[in-house]
Enzyme design. Structure first.
Site, PDB file in Angstrom:
ATOM      1  N   HIS A 253       0.947  -1.216   0.107  1.00  0.00           N
ATOM      2  CA  HIS A 253       0.136   0.323   0.001  1.00  0.00           C
ATOM      3  C   HIS A 253       0.802   1.017   0.202  1.00  0.00           C
ATOM      4  O   HIS A 253       2.020   1.113   0.858  1.00  0.00           O
ATOM      5  CB  HIS A 253      -0.721   0.182   1.025  1.00  0.00           C
ATOM      6  CG  HIS A 253      -1.858   0.740   1.192  1.00  0.00           C
ATOM      7  ND1 HIS A 253      -1.780   2.701   1.816  1.00  0.00           N
ATOM      8  CD2 HIS A 253      -3.351   0.419   0.648  1.00  0.00           C
ATOM      9  CE1 HIS A 253      -3.266   2.878   1.504  1.00  0.00           C
ATOM     10  NE2 HIS A 253      -4.112   2.181   0.799  1.00  0.00           N
ATOM     11  N   ASP A 307      -8.351  -5.273   0.362  1.00  0.00           N
ATOM     12  CA  ASP A 307      -8.493  -6.289  -0.876  1.00  0.00           C
ATOM     13  C   ASP A 307      -7.904  -7.781  -0.653  1.00  0.00           C
ATOM     14  O   ASP A 307      -8.724  -8.523  -1.564  1.00  0.00           O
ATOM     15  CB  ASP A 307      -7.386  -5.750  -2.125  1.00  0.00           C
ATOM     16  CG  ASP A 307      -7.549  -4.462  -2.478  1.00  0.00           C
ATOM     17  OD1 ASP A 307      -8.632  -3.968  -2.829  1.00  0.00           O
ATOM     18  OD2 ASP A 307      -6.569  -3.198  -2.684  1.00  0.00           O
TER      19      ASP A 307
END
Length: 370
Positions: A253, A307
Site C-alpha cells: 500500500h 483487498d
C-alpha cells in the site's frame, strides 16, 4: 521544480474526514477508530458520520435510514439499460454509465449531500441488477424495511440473508467508505474543482476505481487464491510469482507500512464466512499466502491491504469476482461525495504542472520535404 511522480506525499487539501497513520496501521473516520466503528456501528450510521461530521441521534438515524430506503428504486429505463448490456460488459462500465444516466434526470443545482444520498442508495440496486442479469435471473425490487446491507444481499439473492451475512456485508461496506486522498477520490476532486456536477465527479471516481491497481485488486487477490488451489501449493506459488517479478495481489500500500487495519478486521469475517459456506480450504490458502508473504516482504514494509481479504468475503457472500469493484464503489461513493462537498467549501481549480523535457525551437519542415 521537484518532480513528484504519482503525486506521492503531495497534499492538495485539508480534511476532517479521514486520518491514516500508515506507520502504526491506524485508520479513523471523523476521529473515530475503524475498529470501534466496525464493532459497534453500521453502514448508515457511518455514512451519516462521514457526510455530516457527527454521529446521529436515534431519531436522526431513523429518519436518515428511511430517506435512504426511499431512494433505492432505480428508474425503469436505467434497469432496462442494465438488462440490455450487463451480460458481456464490464460491470464497472455498466455502473459508471448508469450513474451518468441518473445525472441526466437530476438538476445540476442543489445540495451535494442530498444528491449523494440518492446515488449511494441506488448503486447497490444497480449492482444487484448487473449480477442477476448476467446470471439470467429476474430482478429483485428493493425492500424499504431492510437495512442497507441486508437489502443489498436480498436484491442479490432474492431471499433474506443470514445475520452473519448481513453483518459481514455491513462491516465490509463500512471499511470501504473512505480512505483519504486515494486515486479515485482525487479524480472526483479534479472534476469537482471545475465546478462540474456531483454525478460527473462520481463517474470519474468509478472510472479511476475500475483499474486493477485500485478497485480491481480485490478480485485479483481472490482469483489468486483460486488459482493456487490447495494450501500445499502456496509456498511454491508465492516464491515463483515473486522471483519472476510479479506482484503478490492484495499486498502493499502507498500509505501503510504495516498491515492494513481493514485487512485485520476482514480476516475474521472471511474466516467465519468461509467456515459457514464450506470455503475453509480457500481461507486456509489465503492465510498461508499472508504468512509467507509477510515473511518475505514484511521487512520492506509490504503487508496485506484491504483487498487481500475483502475479495474472499465478497465471494463467500455470493458475488461474482468481476462484480467486486462495483461493491467497493457502492461504499466509497460516500467518501467521494463527502470530500467533494468539503473541497467545494474552499474550491480552487486543480491544475498541476508538468516538467517539459522535449526539444525547443524545432524548424517546421513542409510535408513534401519530410
Amino acid at each position: 521544480m521537484e518532480l513528484k511522480k504519482g503525486l506521492e506525499d503531495v497534499a492538495i487539501k485539508e480534511t476532517s474526514i479521514t486520518f491514516i497513520d500508515g506507520e502504526l496501521g491506524r485508520l479513523y473516520y471523523r476521529g473515530y477508530s475503524v475498529y470501534d466503528l466496525a464493532s459497534f456501528s453500521n453502514f448508515e450510521e457511518v455514512a451519516y458520520l462521514i457526510w455530516y461530521g457527527k454521529l446521529p441521534t436515534r431519531k436522526e438515524l431513523e429518519d436518515f435510514r428511511k430517506l435512504m430506503a426511499e431512494e433505492r428504486k432505480v428508474p425503469d429505463h436505467i434497469s432496462s439499460f442494465v438488462r440490455q448490456v450487463s451480460r458481456n460488459a464490464n460491470p464497472m462500465d455498466v455502473l459508471r454509465t448508469a450513474v451518468s444516466m441518473m445525472g441526466l434526470e437530476d438538476s445540476r443545482d442543489g445540495d451535494t449531500i442530498q444528491k449523494a444520498i440518492k446515488i449511494t442508495s441506488k448503486m447497490p440496486t444497480i449492482v444487484a441488477q448487473i449480477q442477476r442479469t448476467r446470471r439470467g435471473q429476474d430482478l429483485v425490487e428493493p425492500d424499504p424495511n431492510l437495512s442497507h446491507a441486508e437489502n443489498f444481499l436480498f436484491m442479490l439473492h432474492g431471499e433474506k440473508p443470514s445475520s452473519t451475512d448481513v453483518r459481514s456485508m455491513d462491516v465490509s461496506l463500512t471499511l470501504h467508505v473512505d480512505h483519504e486522498m486515494n486515486a479515485s477520490t482525487f479524480a472526483c476532486l479534479v472534476v469537482a474543482s471545475t465546478l462540474s456536477d456531483i454525478y460527473s465527479s462520481v463517474v470519474a471516481g468509478i472510472s479511476a476505481l475500475k483499474g486493477p491497481l485500485h478497485g480491481g485488486a480485490n478480485s485479483e487477490a481472490l482469483k489468486q487464491f483460486l488459482e493456487i488451489g490447495s494450501p500445499d501449493n502456496v509456498e511454491k506459488y508465492v516464491l515463483s510469482r515473486l522471483s519472476s517479478g510479479q506482484r503478490l495481489m492484495g499486498f502493499g500500500h502507498r500509505v501503510y507500512k504495516t498491515m492494513d487495519p481493514r485487512a485485520k478486521i476482514l480476516r475474521e469475517y472471511a474466516k467465519q464466512l468461509s467456515t459457514e459456506k464450506g470455503l475453509g480450504e480457500l481461507f486456509e490458502i489465503a492465510q498461508r499466502v499472508e504468512e509467507i508473504g509477510i515473511k518475505i516482504l514484511g521487512n520492506r514494509g509490504i503487508y496485506p491491504n484491504v483487498d487481500f481479504y475483502s475479495g474472499l468475503v465478497f465471494y463467500a457472500l455470493g458475488f461474482d469476482p468481476d462484480v467486486f469493484p462495483t461493491i467497493f464503489a457502492s461504499a466509497r461513493v460516500v467518501g467521494w461525495t463527502a470530500h467533494v462537498d468539503e473541497y467545494l467549501k474552499d474550491n480552487k481549480l486543480i491544475r498541476p504542472k508538468a516538467i517539459y523535457v522535449g526539444d525547443l525551437g524545432r524548424r517546421y519542415v513542409p510535408i513534401d520535404e519530410r
